[in-house]
Design a protein around this motif. Structure first.
Motif, PDB file in Angstrom:
ATOM      1  N   ALA A 117       0.926  -1.136  -0.127  1.00  0.00           N
ATOM      2  CA  ALA A 117       0.048   0.183  -0.339  1.00  0.00           C
ATOM      3  C   ALA A 117       1.075   1.077  -0.136  1.00  0.00           C
ATOM      4  O   ALA A 117       0.042   2.128  -0.571  1.00  0.00           O
ATOM      5  CB  ALA A 117      -1.140  -0.020   1.078  1.00  0.00           C
ATOM      6  N   ALA A 118       1.986   1.266   1.007  1.00  0.00           N
ATOM      7  CA  ALA A 118       2.814   2.904   0.800  1.00  0.00           C
ATOM      8  C   ALA A 118       3.413   2.302  -0.367  1.00  0.00           C
ATOM      9  O   ALA A 118       3.575   3.698  -0.882  1.00  0.00           O
ATOM     10  CB  ALA A 118       3.558   2.186   1.587  1.00  0.00           C
ATOM     11  N   TRP A 119       3.618   1.488  -1.157  1.00  0.00           N
ATOM     12  CA  TRP A 119       4.567   1.729  -2.786  1.00  0.00           C
ATOM     13  C   TRP A 119       3.622   1.838  -3.360  1.00  0.00           C
ATOM     14  O   TRP A 119       3.736   3.210  -4.363  1.00  0.00           O
ATOM     15  CB  TRP A 119       4.771   0.176  -2.981  1.00  0.00           C
ATOM     16  N   ALA A 120       2.094   2.192  -3.596  1.00  0.00           N
ATOM     17  CA  ALA A 120       1.147   2.560  -4.230  1.00  0.00           C
ATOM     18  C   ALA A 120       0.906   3.823  -4.168  1.00  0.00           C
ATOM     19  O   ALA A 120       0.673   4.837  -4.974  1.00  0.00           O
ATOM     20  CB  ALA A 120      -0.247   2.036  -3.826  1.00  0.00           C
ATOM     21  N   VAL A 121       0.985   4.647  -2.677  1.00  0.00           N
ATOM     22  CA  VAL A 121       0.422   5.641  -2.556  1.00  0.00           C
ATOM     23  C   VAL A 121       1.503   6.931  -2.575  1.00  0.00           C
ATOM     24  O   VAL A 121       1.815   7.476  -3.180  1.00  0.00           O
ATOM     25  CB  VAL A 121       0.127   5.934  -1.164  1.00  0.00           C
ATOM     26  N   TRP A 122       2.912   5.618  -2.539  1.00  0.00           N
ATOM     27  CA  TRP A 122       4.022   7.590  -2.460  1.00  0.00           C
ATOM     28  C   TRP A 122       4.827   6.746  -4.434  1.00  0.00           C
ATOM     29  O   TRP A 122       5.104   8.158  -4.642  1.00  0.00           O
ATOM     30  CB  TRP A 122       5.508   6.896  -1.467  1.00  0.00           C
ATOM     31  N   TRP A 168       1.907   5.979  -8.545  1.00  0.00           N
ATOM     32  CA  TRP A 168       1.283   6.573  -9.464  1.00  0.00           C
ATOM     33  C   TRP A 168       1.834   7.083 -10.515  1.00  0.00           C
ATOM     34  O   TRP A 168       1.477   7.830 -11.432  1.00  0.00           O
ATOM     35  CB  TRP A 168       0.216   7.495  -8.629  1.00  0.00           C
ATOM     36  N   THR A 219       7.686   5.992   6.442  1.00  0.00           N
ATOM     37  CA  THR A 219       6.274   5.039   6.090  1.00  0.00           C
ATOM     38  C   THR A 219       6.912   3.458   6.500  1.00  0.00           C
ATOM     39  O   THR A 219       5.988   3.488   7.723  1.00  0.00           O
ATOM     40  CB  THR A 219       5.720   4.999   4.956  1.00  0.00           C
ATOM     41  N   GLN A 237       9.348  11.788  -2.652  1.00  0.00           N
ATOM     42  CA  GLN A 237       8.426  10.058  -2.724  1.00  0.00           C
ATOM     43  C   GLN A 237       8.453   8.915  -1.989  1.00  0.00           C
ATOM     44  O   GLN A 237       8.132   8.210  -1.630  1.00  0.00           O
ATOM     45  CB  GLN A 237       7.904   9.758  -4.453  1.00  0.00           C
TER      46      GLN A 237
END
Length: 137
Positions: free
Chosen positions: A23-28, A31, A58, A51
């Motif tokens: 999830a942290a990879w996806a958020v930071w 995108w 995180t 990023q």
């Protein structure tokens, strides 16, 4: 029934940390897929330093929390597995196959960083618990 509880106590935190890492990879990072072209024609990216720093902070917080709760192995294993999976999925579109070099570097780097952070937090937590006087209730 007796064996299931210790197994769950070991496995569930690892899966939670793997999920946090993905999830942290996806958020930071997930995108941002575009490269930046500078005025001189050089290319950088796709990620900006802020990023990557955000991802690192995180995950450091998550690893430290897990290690402070006595889940150092889960912190190291889960974080490493989650980041490795996220990097593989994100970068696997590279037709040259060189993305695997990056995936292995992410795997090794996340293992070393999470292991060091877990060891430091575990040692500090153990010291604090040992030095704390027992108070009767």
């Amino acid at each position: 029934m007796g064996l299931q509880r210790p197994v769950l106590r070991a496995v569930v935190p690892a899966f939670v940390l793997a999920g946090v890492a993905v999830a942290a990879w996806a958020v930071w990072l997930g995108w941002d897929q575009g490269y930046d072209v500078r005025a001189d024609g050089s290319v950088s990216g796709p990620y900006q330093p802020w990023q990557v720093a955000g991802l690192a902070v995180t995950l450091l917080a998550a690893v430290c929390c897990a290690a402070a709760r006595g889940n150092s192995a889960a912190a190291v294993g889960g974080t490493t597995a989650g980041l490795t999976l996220a990097a593989y999925v994100d970068w696997s579109g590279d037709a040259s196959g060189l993305f695997m070099v990056g995936v292995v570097l992410v795997m090794v780097g996340s293992f070393v960083a999470s292991a060091v952070a877990s060891a430091v937090v575990s040692a500090a937590t153990d010291t604090l618990r040992r030095d704390r006087p027992l108070t009767p209730r």
